[in-house]
Design a protein around this motif. Sequence first.
Motif, PDB file in Angstrom:
ATOM      1  N   SER A 180      53.133   5.915  43.670  1.00 46.02           N
ATOM      2  CA  SER A 180      52.264   5.918  44.844  1.00 46.02           C
ATOM      3  C   SER A 180      50.800   6.111  44.447  1.00 46.02           C
ATOM      4  CB  SER A 180      52.693   6.987  45.843  1.00 46.02           C
ATOM      5  OG  SER A 180      52.633   8.271  45.258  1.00 46.02           O
ATOM      6  N   ARG A 181      50.571   6.812  43.346  1.00 46.45           N
ATOM      7  CA  ARG A 181      49.196   7.006  42.863  1.00 46.45           C
ATOM      8  C   ARG A 181      48.587   5.663  42.464  1.00 46.45           C
ATOM      9  NH1 ARG A 181      47.412  11.305  38.237  1.00 46.45           N
ATOM     10  NH2 ARG A 181      45.191  11.189  38.646  1.00 46.45           N
ATOM     11  N   ASP A 182      49.346   4.857  41.732  1.00 49.45           N
ATOM     12  CA  ASP A 182      48.864   3.538  41.326  1.00 49.45           C
ATOM     13  C   ASP A 182      48.618   2.645  42.541  1.00 49.45           C
ATOM     14  OD1 ASP A 182      49.020   4.269  38.639  1.00 49.45           O
ATOM     15  OD2 ASP A 182      51.075   3.508  38.445  1.00 49.45           O
ATOM     16  N   GLN A 183      49.513   2.727  43.498  1.00 51.78           N
ATOM     17  CA  GLN A 183      49.370   1.932  44.717  1.00 51.78           C
ATOM     18  C   GLN A 183      48.107   2.354  45.477  1.00 51.78           C
ATOM     19  OE1 GLN A 183      52.841   2.052  47.185  1.00 51.78           O
ATOM     20  NE2 GLN A 183      52.047   0.557  48.642  1.00 51.78           N
ATOM     21  N   ALA A 184      47.843   3.659  45.538  1.00 52.33           N
ATOM     22  CA  ALA A 184      46.644   4.143  46.217  1.00 52.33           C
ATOM     23  C   ALA A 184      45.386   3.706  45.470  1.00 52.33           C
ATOM     24  CB  ALA A 184      46.689   5.670  46.331  1.00 52.33           C
ATOM     25  N   THR A 185      45.440   3.731  44.143  1.00 53.21           N
ATOM     26  CA  THR A 185      44.298   3.290  43.341  1.00 53.21           C
ATOM     27  C   THR A 185      43.979   1.839  43.621  1.00 53.21           C
ATOM     28  OG1 THR A 185      44.897   4.868  41.606  1.00 53.21           O
ATOM     29  CG2 THR A 185      43.415   3.069  40.985  1.00 53.21           C
ATOM     30  N   LYS A 186      45.001   0.999  43.671  1.00 54.30           N
ATOM     31  CA  LYS A 186      44.812  -0.428  43.963  1.00 54.30           C
ATOM     32  C   LYS A 186      44.269  -0.624  45.378  1.00 54.30           C
ATOM     33  CE  LYS A 186      48.463  -1.855  40.841  1.00 54.30           C
ATOM     34  NZ  LYS A 186      49.847  -2.369  40.743  1.00 54.30           N
TER      35      LYS A 186
END
Length: 77
Positions: free
Chosen positions: A64-70
């Motif tokens: 979810s962190r990567d998704q939020a970063t994107k």
Amino acid sequence: MIDELTRAQTGAVPPQFRVLNTADATLIWVLKWSGDADHVIANKLGTMPSRVADVLAENTHVGSRDQATKMVARRDG
């Protein structure tokens, strides 16, 4: 009347908390980066602070962190 054994008030209903989904987990990261404290995020989402902490520790909703970063990069880009 309060039950002496359980210390529960008769007729009291325990609070119900939402189970977080992937969209919630992504939002948690964005709110955290915006400066909100864990308990404030939990209140906004109607869940427990421990569930927010689990997302931020990546014990649940891994990725979810990567998704939020994107998501933030798309918004800013």
